[in-house]
Design a protein around this motif. Structure first.
Motif, mmCIF file in Angstrom:
data_model
loop_
_atom_site.group_PDB
_atom_site.id
_atom_site.type_symbol
_atom_site.label_atom_id
_atom_site.label_comp_id
_atom_site.label_asym_id
_atom_site.label_seq_id
_atom_site.Cartn_x
_atom_site.Cartn_y
_atom_site.Cartn_z
ATOM 1 N N ARG A 22 37.884 -76.980 -13.823
ATOM 2 C CA ARG A 22 38.207 -75.873 -12.702
ATOM 3 C C ARG A 22 38.102 -76.798 -11.252
ATOM 4 N NH1 ARG A 22 34.958 -72.090 -15.640
ATOM 5 N NH2 ARG A 22 33.178 -72.809 -14.076
ATOM 6 N N ARG A 23 37.139 -77.437 -11.040
ATOM 7 C CA ARG A 23 37.211 -78.281 -9.749
ATOM 8 C C ARG A 23 38.129 -79.114 -9.652
ATOM 9 N NH1 ARG A 23 30.923 -79.992 -8.681
ATOM 10 N NH2 ARG A 23 29.762 -78.062 -8.773
ATOM 11 N N VAL A 24 38.498 -79.871 -10.659
ATOM 12 C CA VAL A 24 39.827 -80.750 -10.325
ATOM 13 C C VAL A 24 40.977 -79.708 -10.301
ATOM 14 C CG1 VAL A 24 41.544 -82.189 -11.818
ATOM 15 C CG2 VAL A 24 38.875 -82.532 -11.981
ATOM 16 N N ALA A 25 41.240 -78.689 -11.002
ATOM 17 C CA ALA A 25 42.447 -77.673 -10.865
ATOM 18 C C ALA A 25 42.478 -77.145 -9.445
ATOM 19 C CB ALA A 25 42.381 -76.955 -11.924
ATOM 20 N N LEU A 97 45.737 -72.736 -18.482
ATOM 21 C CA LEU A 97 46.417 -73.423 -17.338
ATOM 22 C C LEU A 97 46.476 -72.545 -16.116
ATOM 23 C CD1 LEU A 97 49.495 -74.983 -18.998
ATOM 24 C CD2 LEU A 97 47.537 -76.013 -18.383
ATOM 25 N N ASP A 98 45.753 -71.156 -16.088
ATOM 26 C CA ASP A 98 45.769 -70.416 -15.030
ATOM 27 C C ASP A 98 45.385 -71.118 -13.612
ATOM 28 O OD1 ASP A 98 46.851 -68.506 -16.850
ATOM 29 O OD2 ASP A 98 44.730 -67.222 -16.801
ATOM 30 N N ALA A 99 44.430 -71.830 -13.932
ATOM 31 C CA ALA A 99 43.689 -72.319 -12.300
ATOM 32 C C ALA A 99 44.522 -73.664 -12.084
ATOM 33 C CB ALA A 99 42.452 -72.666 -12.638
ATOM 34 N N VAL A 100 45.312 -74.135 -13.052
ATOM 35 C CA VAL A 100 46.295 -75.402 -12.561
ATOM 36 C C VAL A 100 47.517 -74.968 -11.963
ATOM 37 C CG1 VAL A 100 47.327 -77.628 -13.652
ATOM 38 C CG2 VAL A 100 45.302 -76.556 -14.597
ATOM 39 N N PRO A 101 47.961 -75.645 -10.682
ATOM 40 C CA PRO A 101 49.147 -75.227 -9.951
ATOM 41 C C PRO A 101 50.211 -75.597 -10.916
ATOM 42 C CG PRO A 101 47.499 -76.495 -8.615
ATOM 43 C CD PRO A 101 46.846 -76.489 -9.881
ATOM 44 N N VAL A 102 51.314 -74.858 -10.855
ATOM 45 C CA VAL A 102 52.273 -74.895 -11.574
ATOM 46 C C VAL A 102 53.143 -76.296 -11.499
ATOM 47 C CG1 VAL A 102 54.709 -74.067 -12.105
ATOM 48 C CG2 VAL A 102 52.788 -72.366 -11.680
ATOM 49 N N VAL A 103 53.135 -76.768 -10.172
ATOM 50 C CA VAL A 103 53.878 -78.009 -10.044
ATOM 51 C C VAL A 103 53.118 -79.133 -10.863
ATOM 52 C CG1 VAL A 103 52.281 -78.577 -8.155
ATOM 53 C CG2 VAL A 103 54.665 -79.429 -8.143
ATOM 54 N N THR A 155 46.798 -82.468 -15.122
ATOM 55 C CA THR A 155 47.718 -81.696 -15.430
ATOM 56 C C THR A 155 47.419 -80.563 -16.482
ATOM 57 O OG1 THR A 155 48.175 -83.272 -17.548
ATOM 58 C CG2 THR A 155 49.608 -83.707 -15.158
ATOM 59 N N GLY A 156 46.111 -80.499 -16.694
ATOM 60 C CA GLY A 156 45.600 -79.188 -17.215
ATOM 61 C C GLY A 156 45.679 -79.398 -18.920
ATOM 62 N N VAL A 157 45.891 -80.668 -19.632
ATOM 63 C CA VAL A 157 46.196 -80.653 -20.900
ATOM 64 C C VAL A 157 44.776 -81.016 -21.767
ATOM 65 C CG1 VAL A 157 48.677 -81.008 -20.824
ATOM 66 C CG2 VAL A 157 47.097 -83.083 -20.879
ATOM 67 N N HIS A 158 43.589 -81.420 -20.980
ATOM 68 C CA HIS A 158 42.496 -81.711 -21.608
ATOM 69 C C HIS A 158 41.404 -81.605 -20.612
ATOM 70 C CE1 HIS A 158 43.686 -83.859 -25.082
ATOM 71 N NE2 HIS A 158 44.738 -84.670 -24.361
ATOM 72 N N TYR A 159 40.137 -81.257 -21.325
ATOM 73 C CA TYR A 159 38.998 -81.186 -20.518
ATOM 74 C C TYR A 159 38.390 -82.709 -20.303
ATOM 75 C CZ TYR A 159 38.936 -76.178 -21.996
ATOM 76 O OH TYR A 159 39.083 -74.786 -22.132
ATOM 77 N N PRO A 160 37.589 -82.742 -19.308
ATOM 78 C CA PRO A 160 37.047 -83.855 -19.018
ATOM 79 C C PRO A 160 36.272 -84.730 -20.240
ATOM 80 C CG PRO A 160 36.301 -82.436 -17.342
ATOM 81 C CD PRO A 160 37.062 -81.821 -18.360
ATOM 82 N N SER A 161 35.581 -83.875 -21.051
ATOM 83 C CA SER A 161 34.806 -84.432 -22.202
ATOM 84 C C SER A 161 35.916 -84.951 -23.060
ATOM 85 C CB SER A 161 34.110 -83.471 -22.814
ATOM 86 O OG SER A 161 34.788 -82.183 -23.359
ATOM 87 N N ASP A 162 37.171 -84.222 -23.359
ATOM 88 C CA ASP A 162 38.021 -84.861 -24.097
ATOM 89 C C ASP A 162 38.728 -86.193 -23.700
ATOM 90 O OD1 ASP A 162 38.163 -82.306 -25.349
ATOM 91 O OD2 ASP A 162 39.965 -81.676 -24.041
ATOM 92 N N VAL A 163 38.729 -86.428 -22.501
ATOM 93 C CA VAL A 163 39.273 -87.649 -21.933
ATOM 94 C C VAL A 163 37.971 -88.818 -22.048
ATOM 95 C CG1 VAL A 163 39.701 -88.966 -19.888
ATOM 96 C CG2 VAL A 163 40.616 -86.737 -20.168
ATOM 97 N N LEU A 164 36.828 -88.524 -21.944
ATOM 98 C CA LEU A 164 35.756 -89.375 -21.804
ATOM 99 C C LEU A 164 35.460 -89.984 -23.363
ATOM 100 C CD1 LEU A 164 33.115 -87.891 -19.616
ATOM 101 C CD2 LEU A 164 34.219 -90.154 -18.997
ATOM 102 N N VAL A 165 35.631 -88.949 -24.221
ATOM 103 C CA VAL A 165 35.355 -89.322 -25.702
ATOM 104 C C VAL A 165 36.666 -90.255 -26.248
ATOM 105 C CG1 VAL A 165 35.082 -88.468 -28.008
ATOM 106 C CG2 VAL A 165 33.886 -87.433 -26.176
ATOM 107 N N GLY A 166 37.656 -89.806 -25.575
ATOM 108 C CA GLY A 166 39.046 -90.632 -26.168
ATOM 109 C C GLY A 166 38.727 -91.960 -25.540
#
Length: 510
Positions: A22-25, A97-103, A155-166
């Motif tokens: 949410r902070r990133v979004a 994606l509600d909190a992520v700007p549409v752009v 862009t709202g397609v992953h949580y931070p933990s998804d990215v860190l583990v990936g």
């Protein structure tokens, strides 16, 4: 109902994960909106990394090409692991994606499991794989990989933990590839033992011949500026066809170096460096090798992967002794044996071969200017597999039908059937390999090599030897040595001059 400690920890981690998302979004990121979504899309299916790998292969020299290959191999392993095991084992819903700007939204939202991030795994694997081969390429790629990974949260397609583990899986894949195929930094330094050689801090007494026609390096004239900057008193000759045959020009430079008690230097491909061997031996001068061709096998095995490496070694006087391979023509007796040695031996620093490979070299030289070196090599290989005929000769007293006779100057590490790298350029050994002829031999040998079992087939023999006798060749048979092709004698001996050449090499590989 009271929560267990494990459940409490999972709840805490999930809460932290969502909070960071949410902070990133919700935060404004100036300048990121036109960049990160496009960067994220460009990394779909590894296209971004494939393009970068092509660029590294084209302009990165031998180290850049190895880094590109290792990066792509690491990416492939990471992608396969994440998409088959990771996403199948953990089914996680994508973020809302509600909190992520549409752009920032991607045109097409992914439908697979959110955990772990395949983009982050691929980015980390490619960058880490390249870094394990070249720190400089790794440093250049790290910001791009980090941006791709962060773009997946942005862009709202992953949580931070998804990215860190990936990303962790990607780095793990790079180290797994290195475990299977060690990087050059892991292997013992080649070309022992060390020997005394002049230290020329300003290049006084160094005579260098630069061959601009070697290979297809785009920075081919740059070595001249690098040499003059690092060793300002060096004498540099840029070879031109009008000057006469290249071996003659190099011999004159070697004669001048010998008069000064100095050093002979050559910059070019393996063929150019091969032309310097006989003059260096004749005039007993140390040799400085600078890569300036397409493959630069000897320079790479020596550890002199750049002009700067070679200049630093000459300035410091760091040198080693290396073996020299030798092909000596022999008069053939009526019984097919050999007699006393004939004149004019041919020297090689890398490899000597008969059979399919000389045909491939000739074909590659013919087609490279038209379709490029890699394409010409693939095309030539396919054509030779289809049209070539076995070569017949007497090898160490036994008549054989062969697709290939290979002799390497030193024992090679191998990847399948292909010799890859030598750990020691002064081991006194010939790496002898023979691909035998026979019924469906080409097809069987190729299939076995692709399956990784070539060492267990009777179609392929490999051994280490100190000499090899060959006779009974047809008139007009071609031989290849260090990428050069010429007519082979009907009978000859292949052996080595142990530790005959003094050659500069960097103190350590970088």
């Amino acid at each position: 109902m009271r929560k267990t400690p494990r459940l409490q920890a999972r709840t805490l981690l999930r809460s932290l994960d969502h909070s960071l998302f949410r902070r990133v979004a919700e935060r404004s990121w100036p300048g990121a909106e036109p960049v990160l979504p496009r960067l994220s899309r460009s990394a779909n299916h590894g296209l971004l990394w494939g393009g970068i790998a092509v660029g590294m292969w084209a302009v990165g020299g031998s180290r850049g090409r190895r880094a590109a290959v290792r990066g792509v191999a690491s990416l492939a392993l990471a992608s396969a692991t994440v998409n088959t095991l990771g996403k199948g084992a953990v089914r996680r819903t994508r973020p809302v994606l509600d909190a992520v700007p549409v752009v920032r939204h991607l045109p097409r939202q992914p439908l697979t499991s959110s955990f772990p991030s395949g983009h982050a795994a691929s980015a980390a694997a490619f960058a880490a794989g390249a870094a394990l081969e070249s720190h400089r390429w790794g440093a250049a790629l790290a910001p791009v990989a980090a941006s791709v990974a962060f773009s997946r949260i942005y862009t709202g397609v992953h949580y931070p933990s998804d990215v860190l583990v990936g990303a962790a899986l990607g780095v793990g894949a790079a180290y797994a590839v290195r475990g299977l195929v060690p990087s050059r930094a892991q292997l013992p330094p080649p070309a022992r033992p060390r020997t005394d050689a002049p230290a020329l801090p300003d290049g006084d007494g160094l005579y260098v011949v630069v061959n601009p026609s070697s290979g297809a390096q785009p920075q081919l004239m740059d070595p001249v500026r690098q040499i003059k900057a690092a060793l300002p008193r060096a004498e540099v000759v840029i070879y031109e066809a009008a000057s006469g045959p290249l071996p003659k020009v190099i011999a004159e430079a070697a004669r001048d170096a010998a008069r000064r008690g100095g050093v002979l230097g050559v910059c070019g491909g393996d063929g150019t460096i091969n032309a310097a061997v006989a003059p260096a031996l004749e005039f007993q001068v140390p040799l400085m090798v600078m890569p300036g061709g397409t493959f630069n096998h000897f320079a790479a095995d020596l550890g002199a992967e750049t002009v700067a490496d070679a200049c630093a070694a000459v300035a410091a006087g760091v040198a080693v002794r290396a073996d020299v391979g030798r092909v000596t023509p022999l008069p053939e007796s009526p019984e097919g044996g050999t007699g006393a040695p004939g004149p004019e031996p041919v020297y090689f620093l890398n490899t000597f071969s008969l059979g399919a490979y000389p045909d491939l070299v000739r074909f590659r030289e013919q087609w490279s200017p038209k379709i490029g070196g890699p394409a010409a090599t693939l095309y030539g290989t396919a054509r030779i597999l289809r049209t070539a005929r076995p070569l017949e000769a007497v090898v160490n007293g036994r008549r054989r039908a062969m697709w290939l006779l290979f002799a390497g100057n030193g024992a090679y590490r191998s990847l399948g059937i292909a010799p890859v790298r030598r750990d020691d350029l002064a081991d006194g050994l010939l790496d002898v390999r023979i691909a035998h002829g026979g019924r469906f031999a080409r097809t069987r040998l190729l299939a076995t090599a692709l399956a990784g079992g070539v060492a267990r087939t009777r179609l392929y023999a490999a051994t280490h030897a100190r000499r090899l006798h060959v006779s009974g060749l047809r008139e007009g048979t071609r031989m290849a040595y260090d990428g050069e092709v010429s007519r082979a004698p009907r009978a000859f001996r292949v052996d080595k001059l142990p530790e005959a050449l003094t050659v500069y090499r960097p103190l350590t590989e970088r």
